[in-house]
Design a protein around this motif. Structure first.
Motif, PDB file in Angstrom:
ATOM      1  N   TYR A   1       0.852  -1.218   0.000  1.00  0.00           N
ATOM      2  CA  TYR A   1       0.000   0.000   0.000  1.00  0.00           C
ATOM      3  C   TYR A   1       0.872   1.247   0.000  1.00  0.00           C
ATOM      4  N   VAL A   2       1.920   1.283   0.813  1.00  0.00           N
ATOM      5  CA  VAL A   2       2.802   2.464   0.864  1.00  0.00           C
ATOM      6  C   VAL A   2       3.445   2.692  -0.497  1.00  0.00           C
ATOM      7  N   GLU A   3       3.891   1.610  -1.124  1.00  0.00           N
ATOM      8  CA  GLU A   3       4.485   1.741  -2.480  1.00  0.00           C
ATOM      9  C   GLU A   3       3.482   2.390  -3.430  1.00  0.00           C
ATOM     10  N   ILE A   4       2.241   1.922  -3.379  1.00  0.00           N
ATOM     11  CA  ILE A   4       1.188   2.466  -4.261  1.00  0.00           C
ATOM     12  C   ILE A   4       0.982   3.952  -3.955  1.00  0.00           C
ATOM     13  N   ALA A   5       0.959   4.288  -2.663  1.00  0.00           N
ATOM     14  CA  ALA A   5       0.709   5.685  -2.265  1.00  0.00           C
ATOM     15  C   ALA A   5       1.826   6.609  -2.739  1.00  0.00           C
ATOM     16  N   THR A   6       3.041   6.082  -2.888  1.00  0.00           N
ATOM     17  CA  THR A   6       4.138   6.967  -3.320  1.00  0.00           C
ATOM     18  C   THR A   6       3.843   7.575  -4.693  1.00  0.00           C
ATOM     19  N   ASP A   7       2.939   6.951  -5.452  1.00  0.00           N
ATOM     20  CA  ASP A   7       2.581   7.511  -6.777  1.00  0.00           C
ATOM     21  C   ASP A   7       2.072   8.943  -6.663  1.00  0.00           C
ATOM     22  N   ILE A   8       1.469   9.289  -5.520  1.00  0.00           N
ATOM     23  CA  ILE A   8       0.844  10.622  -5.414  1.00  0.00           C
ATOM     24  C   ILE A   8       1.556  11.517  -4.408  1.00  0.00           C
ATOM     25  N   LEU A   9       2.742  11.107  -3.938  1.00  0.00           N
ATOM     26  CA  LEU A   9       3.410  11.890  -2.876  1.00  0.00           C
ATOM     27  C   LEU A   9       4.519  12.798  -3.412  1.00  0.00           C
ATOM     28  N   GLY A  10       4.528  12.996  -4.736  1.00  0.00           N
ATOM     29  CA  GLY A  10       5.488  13.986  -5.257  1.00  0.00           C
ATOM     30  C   GLY A  10       5.216  15.324  -4.578  1.00  0.00           C
ATOM     31  N   ASP A  11       6.232  16.079  -4.248  1.00  0.00           N
ATOM     32  CA  ASP A  11       6.202  17.387  -3.561  1.00  0.00           C
ATOM     33  C   ASP A  11       5.424  17.362  -2.241  1.00  0.00           C
ATOM     34  N   VAL A  12       5.279  16.196  -1.645  1.00  0.00           N
ATOM     35  CA  VAL A  12       4.813  16.130  -0.249  1.00  0.00           C
ATOM     36  C   VAL A  12       6.046  15.845   0.604  1.00  0.00           C
ATOM     37  N   HIS A  13       6.340  16.728   1.552  1.00  0.00           N
ATOM     38  CA  HIS A  13       7.588  16.611   2.315  1.00  0.00           C
ATOM     39  C   HIS A  13       7.403  16.070   3.726  1.00  0.00           C
ATOM     40  N   HIS A  14       6.172  15.887   4.145  1.00  0.00           N
ATOM     41  CA  HIS A  14       5.937  15.367   5.505  1.00  0.00           C
ATOM     42  C   HIS A  14       4.899  14.257   5.412  1.00  0.00           C
ATOM     43  N   VAL A  15       5.320  13.041   5.733  1.00  0.00           N
ATOM     44  CA  VAL A  15       4.395  11.905   5.674  1.00  0.00           C
ATOM     45  C   VAL A  15       4.411  11.170   7.014  1.00  0.00           C
ATOM     46  N   VAL A  16       3.217  10.966   7.569  1.00  0.00           N
ATOM     47  CA  VAL A  16       3.064  10.151   8.777  1.00  0.00           C
ATOM     48  C   VAL A  16       2.748   8.732   8.331  1.00  0.00           C
ATOM     49  N   THR A  17       3.544   7.769   8.759  1.00  0.00           N
ATOM     50  CA  THR A  17       3.314   6.381   8.317  1.00  0.00           C
ATOM     51  C   THR A  17       2.073   5.809   9.000  1.00  0.00           C
ATOM     52  N   ILE A  18       2.088   5.819  10.346  1.00  0.00           N
ATOM     53  CA  ILE A  18       0.992   5.213  11.119  1.00  0.00           C
ATOM     54  C   ILE A  18       0.622   6.162  12.255  1.00  0.00           C
ATOM     55  N   ASN A  19      -0.642   6.436  12.425  1.00  0.00           N
ATOM     56  CA  ASN A  19      -1.119   7.283  13.522  1.00  0.00           C
ATOM     57  C   ASN A  19      -1.316   6.443  14.780  1.00  0.00           C
ATOM     58  N   GLU A  20      -0.632   6.846  15.850  1.00  0.00           N
ATOM     59  CA  GLU A  20      -0.844   6.284  17.188  1.00  0.00           C
ATOM     60  C   GLU A  20      -0.827   4.752  17.250  1.00  0.00           C
ATOM     61  N   PRO A  21       0.279   4.149  16.852  1.00  0.00           N
ATOM     62  CA  PRO A  21       0.388   2.689  16.974  1.00  0.00           C
ATOM     63  C   PRO A  21       0.236   2.221  18.419  1.00  0.00           C
TER      64      PRO A  21
ATOM     65  N   GLY B   1      12.951   6.534  -0.371  1.00  0.00           N
ATOM     66  CA  GLY B   1      13.322   6.241  -1.757  1.00  0.00           C
ATOM     67  C   GLY B   1      12.865   7.331  -2.722  1.00  0.00           C
ATOM     68  N   LEU B   2      11.866   8.126  -2.292  1.00  0.00           N
ATOM     69  CA  LEU B   2      11.382   9.227  -3.155  1.00  0.00           C
ATOM     70  C   LEU B   2      12.377  10.378  -3.160  1.00  0.00           C
ATOM     71  N   GLY B   3      13.206  10.450  -2.120  1.00  0.00           N
ATOM     72  CA  GLY B   3      14.252  11.475  -2.078  1.00  0.00           C
ATOM     73  C   GLY B   3      13.839  12.808  -1.497  1.00  0.00           C
ATOM     74  N   HIS B   4      12.511  13.044  -1.283  1.00  0.00           N
ATOM     75  CA  HIS B   4      12.137  14.377  -0.761  1.00  0.00           C
ATOM     76  C   HIS B   4      11.250  14.278   0.478  1.00  0.00           C
ATOM     77  N   VAL B   5      10.937  13.038   0.876  1.00  0.00           N
ATOM     78  CA  VAL B   5       9.971  12.900   1.972  1.00  0.00           C
ATOM     79  C   VAL B   5      10.672  12.780   3.320  1.00  0.00           C
ATOM     80  N   ARG B   6      10.152  13.521   4.316  1.00  0.00           N
ATOM     81  CA  ARG B   6      10.549  13.309   5.715  1.00  0.00           C
ATOM     82  C   ARG B   6       9.416  12.522   6.360  1.00  0.00           C
ATOM     83  N   ALA B   7       9.759  11.381   6.974  1.00  0.00           N
ATOM     84  CA  ALA B   7       8.721  10.467   7.469  1.00  0.00           C
ATOM     85  C   ALA B   7       8.836  10.287   8.977  1.00  0.00           C
ATOM     86  N   GLY B   8       7.695  10.016   9.585  1.00  0.00           N
ATOM     87  CA  GLY B   8       7.652   9.733  11.029  1.00  0.00           C
ATOM     88  C   GLY B   8       6.322   9.118  11.387  1.00  0.00           C
ATOM     89  N   TRP B   9       6.191   8.695  12.651  1.00  0.00           N
ATOM     90  CA  TRP B   9       4.858   8.258  13.077  1.00  0.00           C
ATOM     91  C   TRP B   9       4.430   9.086  14.280  1.00  0.00           C
TER      92      TRP B   9
END
Ligand code: GCO
Length: 391
Positions: free
Chosen positions: A139-159, A203-211
């Motif tokens: 699912y995350v791989e699929i979502a990367t299709d639309i995350l161009g120029d998105v610089h902040h991505v939360v992987t999972i909310n409140e695990p 792998g997208l090169g521009h995303v900062r990720a966290g949960w």
């Protein structure tokens, strides 16, 4: 006089979650939970506040108030309605949401998973399925299709909350304060899923990720320090330690939990002011949560991804937010690296099992006409974002 950083360098904004605002999320496990015989939900999410269609107006209201960031989630159940079946139309829908933010000068902060799972994933075991991490990673791989120029991505909310709920469901009961011990297997599989997601996103090169971690600020009742250590820290430390080395960690703070000498939560006294969720009114929690998170993660940059109260009295929302932000300013002066404050929530919305009664929004919504009415707190927060001062 407290001074805070200003927009757009500092992410001043508000948060929402797809299932709580969009409406019509019939492919998710929560829709099933809401409609099962004997459901614990007060009501169905139904049309929610129709943000699936009205998000342009939501973004406009946020931008016009002077806020510069909007956290929202995209719905796995819409993007992959059946295992391996990808909806290009839903991906395009969320890409339009991102473009709408960017066109309004608003930084999108995109959450990939905010509690709700596709029914097909939940029905074959959810996080306990042997290939759960692979399914989520796909699912995350699929979502990367639309995350161009998105610089902040939360992987999972409140695990940690998910793991507590799964821990409770395994034991079919909740501890005194509704805080079951996190299920360790669920905790670890989500941690693995998070790390795989971060790798994919990097792998997208521009995303900062966290949960994002629901920071249950724990305090010891007088003389109960030892009991607190036994009760509190395992509940969120595991998840905060997973965040070490991440680009950021989302801090989600609302209230505190006081631990008594018996190691159990001490319910707030009857004389305590409560909000519509029944929680104690305790704005000091945010500053304490930031300091604690800073300590356990070893100084990972933080974004306050949720903070707010459910109240019908918007002036109390302003009071709470003012004191919470004062605590954030003190934490920052003490060395905490905070990059943003996203208020929960932009809109009055579906508060899970409690339904629509607990209103957290900076904007009220008429649930028959879906008309949006900004509350004074929206303009107030926008002024803080512009001036860096706490009026
Ligand atoms: C959570 C979620 C939000 C809630 C908010 C108020 O922390 O449970 O992230 O979906 O609505 O926190 O409870």
């Amino acid at each position: 006089q407290i001074t805070l950083p200003t927009a757009p360098d500092f992410l001043w904004g508000a948060s929402t979650a797809a299932h709580q605002i969009e409406g019509g999320n019939v492919n998710s496990d929560w829709w099933a939970k809401e409609h099962v015989a004997g459901t614990l939900c007060a009501e169905s999410s139904g049309d929610a506040v129709d943000s699936y269609h009205r998000y342009p107006e939501d973004v406009r209201l946020l931008a016009d108030a002077g806020l510069s960031a909007y956290r929202f989630s995209i719905e796995w159940a819409r993007i992959e309605p059946a295992e391996g079946e990808i909806s290009r139309a839903q991906l395009a829908h969320y890409r339009r949401m991102i473009d709408t933010c960017l066109a309004a000068g608003v930084t999108p902060v995109v959450t990939l998973l905010h509690f709700t799972l596709p029914r097909w994933f939940a029905e074959r075991g959810g996080w306990f399925a042997p290939d759960a991490v692979d399914a989520f990673s796909r699912y995350v791989e699929i979502a990367t299709d639309i995350l161009g120029d998105v610089h902040h991505v939360v992987t999972i909310n409140e695990p940690n909350i998910t793991s507590m709920m799964l821990g409770a469901s395994r034991r079919t009961n909740l501890d005194a304060a509704g805080l079951a011990a996190p299920d360790q297997a669920a905790s670890e599989v989500q941690a693995t899923a998070h790390r795989r997601a971060v790798e994919i996103l990097h792998g997208l090169g521009h995303v900062r990720a966290g949960w994002t971690i629901a920071n249950q600020v724990f305090q010891a009742a007088p003389g109960a320090e030892a009991a607190r250590d036994g009760y509190a820290y395992p509940r969120e430390d595991f998840f905060l330690e997973v965040a070490r080395g991440d680009d950021f960690v989302g801090v989600q703070s609302y209230l505190r939990t006081v631990i008594g000498a018996d190691g159990e939560p001490v319910p707030a006294g009857d004389d305590v002011e409560r909000t519509l969720t029944g929680w104690e009114y305790y704005p000091q929690a945010l500053g304490e949560a930031l300091g604690y998170t800073h300590r356990i993660t070893g100084g990972v940059p933080m974004i306050v991804t949720e903070n707010g109260i459910a109240t019908a009295d918007d002036s109390r929302r302003i009071d709470y937010t003012r004191d919470a932000l004062a605590g954030m300013a003190r934490a920052m002066a003490g060395g905490c690296r905070v990059e943003g404050y996203l208020h929960w929530s932009l809109l009055d919305n579906y508060e899970w099992m409690s339904g629509f009664a607990p209103t957290f929004g900076l904007v009220a919504v008429d649930r028959t006409t879906f008309e949006r009415t900004p509350k004074p707190s929206l303009a107030w927060l926008g002024k803080v974002a512009r001036t860096g001062e706490l009026p």
